[in-house]
Design a protein around this motif. Sequence first.
Motif, PDB file in Angstrom:
ATOM      1  N   GLY A 232       0.937  -1.385   0.083  1.00  0.00           N
ATOM      2  CA  GLY A 232       0.123  -0.163  -0.023  1.00  0.00           C
ATOM      3  C   GLY A 232       0.884   1.341   0.084  1.00  0.00           C
ATOM      4  O   GLY A 232       0.421   2.355   0.563  1.00  0.00           O
ATOM      5  N   GLY A 233       2.131   1.171  -0.684  1.00  0.00           N
ATOM      6  CA  GLY A 233       2.834   2.326  -0.782  1.00  0.00           C
ATOM      7  C   GLY A 233       3.767   2.351   0.554  1.00  0.00           C
ATOM      8  O   GLY A 233       4.681   3.323   0.566  1.00  0.00           O
TER       9      GLY A 233
ATOM     10  N   GLU B 141       1.325  -5.833  -2.965  1.00  0.00           N
ATOM     11  CA  GLU B 141       1.973  -6.787  -2.091  1.00  0.00           C
ATOM     12  C   GLU B 141       1.405  -6.728  -0.841  1.00  0.00           C
ATOM     13  O   GLU B 141       1.000  -5.896  -0.145  1.00  0.00           O
ATOM     14  CB  GLU B 141       3.466  -6.707  -1.881  1.00  0.00           C
ATOM     15  CG  GLU B 141       4.433  -6.824  -3.270  1.00  0.00           C
ATOM     16  CD  GLU B 141       5.675  -6.642  -2.817  1.00  0.00           C
ATOM     17  OE1 GLU B 141       6.437  -7.763  -3.148  1.00  0.00           O
ATOM     18  OE2 GLU B 141       6.501  -5.715  -2.606  1.00  0.00           O
ATOM     19  N   GLU B 142       1.177  -8.152  -0.483  1.00  0.00           N
ATOM     20  CA  GLU B 142       0.732  -8.665   0.948  1.00  0.00           C
ATOM     21  C   GLU B 142       1.874  -9.397   1.515  1.00  0.00           C
ATOM     22  O   GLU B 142       2.657  -9.866   1.060  1.00  0.00           O
ATOM     23  CB  GLU B 142      -0.371  -9.390   0.814  1.00  0.00           C
ATOM     24  CG  GLU B 142      -1.052  -9.516   2.251  1.00  0.00           C
ATOM     25  CD  GLU B 142      -1.541  -8.249   3.040  1.00  0.00           C
ATOM     26  OE1 GLU B 142      -0.433  -7.884   3.737  1.00  0.00           O
ATOM     27  OE2 GLU B 142      -2.529  -7.801   2.839  1.00  0.00           O
TER      28      GLU B 142
ATOM     29  N   SER C  12       6.388 -20.421  -4.696  1.00  0.00           N
ATOM     30  CA  SER C  12       5.348 -21.291  -4.292  1.00  0.00           C
ATOM     31  C   SER C  12       4.003 -20.733  -3.596  1.00  0.00           C
ATOM     32  O   SER C  12       2.843 -21.150  -3.835  1.00  0.00           O
ATOM     33  CB  SER C  12       5.810 -22.527  -3.273  1.00  0.00           C
ATOM     34  OG  SER C  12       6.343 -21.707  -1.942  1.00  0.00           O
ATOM     35  N   VAL C  13       4.224 -19.608  -2.965  1.00  0.00           N
ATOM     36  CA  VAL C  13       3.099 -18.942  -1.996  1.00  0.00           C
ATOM     37  C   VAL C  13       2.183 -18.243  -3.269  1.00  0.00           C
ATOM     38  O   VAL C  13       1.092 -18.259  -3.159  1.00  0.00           O
ATOM     39  CB  VAL C  13       3.622 -18.060  -1.134  1.00  0.00           C
ATOM     40  CG1 VAL C  13       2.632 -17.054  -0.548  1.00  0.00           C
ATOM     41  CG2 VAL C  13       4.102 -18.751  -0.096  1.00  0.00           C
ATOM     42  N   THR C  14       3.053 -17.516  -4.057  1.00  0.00           N
ATOM     43  CA  THR C  14       2.468 -16.801  -5.155  1.00  0.00           C
ATOM     44  C   THR C  14       1.280 -17.760  -6.009  1.00  0.00           C
ATOM     45  O   THR C  14       0.274 -17.502  -6.148  1.00  0.00           O
ATOM     46  CB  THR C  14       3.309 -15.935  -6.172  1.00  0.00           C
ATOM     47  OG1 THR C  14       4.222 -15.286  -5.480  1.00  0.00           O
ATOM     48  CG2 THR C  14       2.640 -15.419  -7.271  1.00  0.00           C
TER      49      THR C  14
ATOM     50  N   VAL D 221       9.726 -14.038   6.176  1.00  0.00           N
ATOM     51  CA  VAL D 221       8.736 -13.290   5.677  1.00  0.00           C
ATOM     52  C   VAL D 221       9.096 -12.822   4.025  1.00  0.00           C
ATOM     53  O   VAL D 221      10.154 -12.488   3.738  1.00  0.00           O
ATOM     54  CB  VAL D 221       8.525 -12.089   6.472  1.00  0.00           C
ATOM     55  CG1 VAL D 221       7.623 -10.976   6.022  1.00  0.00           C
ATOM     56  CG2 VAL D 221       8.033 -12.651   7.961  1.00  0.00           C
ATOM     57  N   ILE D 222       8.024 -12.866   3.165  1.00  0.00           N
ATOM     58  CA  ILE D 222       7.950 -12.404   1.966  1.00  0.00           C
ATOM     59  C   ILE D 222       6.799 -11.728   1.548  1.00  0.00           C
ATOM     60  O   ILE D 222       5.807 -11.650   2.236  1.00  0.00           O
ATOM     61  CB  ILE D 222       8.273 -13.854   0.843  1.00  0.00           C
ATOM     62  CG1 ILE D 222       6.837 -14.644   1.204  1.00  0.00           C
ATOM     63  CG2 ILE D 222       9.491 -14.590   1.213  1.00  0.00           C
ATOM     64  CD1 ILE D 222       6.629 -15.849   0.239  1.00  0.00           C
ATOM     65  N   GLY D 223       6.924 -11.071   0.475  1.00  0.00           N
ATOM     66  CA  GLY D 223       5.922 -10.312  -0.245  1.00  0.00           C
ATOM     67  C   GLY D 223       5.204 -11.175  -1.478  1.00  0.00           C
ATOM     68  O   GLY D 223       6.003 -11.806  -2.050  1.00  0.00           O
ATOM     69  N   VAL D 224       3.880 -11.234  -1.224  1.00  0.00           N
ATOM     70  CA  VAL D 224       3.086 -11.966  -2.566  1.00  0.00           C
ATOM     71  C   VAL D 224       2.144 -10.925  -3.109  1.00  0.00           C
ATOM     72  O   VAL D 224       1.670  -9.883  -2.372  1.00  0.00           O
ATOM     73  CB  VAL D 224       2.373 -13.245  -1.802  1.00  0.00           C
ATOM     74  CG1 VAL D 224       2.878 -14.138  -1.139  1.00  0.00           C
ATOM     75  CG2 VAL D 224       1.174 -12.404  -0.749  1.00  0.00           C
ATOM     76  N   PRO D 225       1.872 -11.221  -4.482  1.00  0.00           N
ATOM     77  CA  PRO D 225       1.291 -10.153  -5.200  1.00  0.00           C
ATOM     78  C   PRO D 225      -0.206 -10.051  -4.368  1.00  0.00           C
ATOM     79  O   PRO D 225      -0.691 -10.938  -4.070  1.00  0.00           O
ATOM     80  CB  PRO D 225       1.046 -10.820  -6.344  1.00  0.00           C
ATOM     81  CG  PRO D 225       2.065 -11.656  -6.438  1.00  0.00           C
ATOM     82  CD  PRO D 225       2.777 -12.062  -5.175  1.00  0.00           C
TER      83      PRO D 225
END
Length: 511
Positions: free
Chosen positions: A416-417, A450-451, A505-507, A440-444
């Motif tokens: 969210g910026g 990103e979430e 894998s998570v995406t 911890v990763i970012g997913v689309p």
Amino acid sequence: MTDLSLAVVLAESARRYPDKVAVVDGDVRVTYAQLWEQARSYAAGLRELGVKPGDTVALVAPNVVEFPRAYYGALAAGAVVVPVHLLLTADEAAYVLRDSRADLVVCHTSQLAMGAEAAGKAGVPLVTVGPVPSGSAPARRLEDVAAGVAPLRSYLTRSAEDTAVVFYTSGTTGEPKGALLTHLNLVMNATVNAFDANDARPDDVALGCLPLFHTFGQTVSMNSTFRVGGTMVLLPRFTGDAAIELMLREGVDVFHGVPTMYVALVEAAARYERLPRLRLCISGGASLPVAVLEKFNAAFSTTLFEGYGLSETSPTASVNQPHFGTRPGTVGHPIWGVEVEVARAEVEERIELLPAGELGEIVIRGHNVFAGYLGRPEATEQAVVDGWFRTGDLGTKDDQGFISIVDRKKDLIIRGGFNVYPREVEEVIARHPAVGQVAVIGVPHEVHGEEICAVVVADGVTGDELIEWSRERLGRHKYPRVVRFVDQLPLGPSHKVLKRELRRSVTISEE
């Protein structure tokens, strides 16, 4: 031209401590004098096979005594060593052999399945070292060749600026690149690690469990231990229990490891009434959660020193040092002769250093910075700017000189910026008593871009409970909304968590 060879690390300790045990490999004990003679014998065998000064020898071997024999043997013959990661596929290893223009592959017999196939695909001749497997007739043995000629009297002369070792980066963006490390780079890094940064001593008994084909295991564990005249106890396959049992049996008092190894040791420690007395413990390779550091120090009644480095910096750049004191959550101060600063990350064409406390890209200059990427002048030009190596890591340096690594530039999550640094989230989740490991990763995400997703190895806790735990301790834009449980995190050859695999894998599962 200044003459210097990395082989001098073993040669000098053989002169100073000839009868001292250099390597313990199972029931095998090899003194410094014996190891240096064996290395010179291998060197003579390599010359008999046509290896000339400046030629490239690829080494495919696990943590067994044949690794230092072949490593220092190739260096003594004047060759450049290319250590091959053992978890590569044959195709990936063949790429390394072709890209490095290897002239010969020295392969331990336990690794022939991958090594021989890779050598065949790359069209590079191969010789073996190590015991002959029963019922097989492997390729030509280096030991047999060496037996027919006299050992070299000493190592061949090299220039300090000649390449000694080529380390291949993990290739998280594009194909792996060969980082050229000079004799000066590696001799200085081993020397400073042994005599300045760490409280290393000649009577040290160090556990050699880090892969010796990796820069951390090779320089900090093997070369630094040999530089100071200590003993290295080899462990080919690491588990927490195997490490503790071997350390107790051999009287190990020095441990070098990556965070996943410290997590395993903390977990295994609860199963033992008696634990090894560890005088010196060094962590590197990836960020160590403070919670793990605290649990390890408590369990083993010791002080863990976290450091920082990269393949391109030989590797050590900074470390918590007895001279400056330790500060958990930091990677200490730069080692002697090296500068570590923070530069404006968004300015790529020049280096703009930032004042203390400001967040930017970690940049390094000094005797540890590599000579460039093999055959990639453009990549070298992008990496070394105004004499500084740009690490791609984000961090800060406080007014007392302590350096903190916040995260990789490429691992930054923008939700969210707002910028979210995975390590900050990982530190919070790692403190939950049910959590063993976390990444911890970012997913689309369609709305936020990103979430934040936490991938967790844990027992006895739900995803909702971890989300609530995080929400109470982190800003509204930082806590994870997605939690995935796994039995184990994917690790690369150097025991680093492969976040790119998790993202993939998570995406897929989230779409």
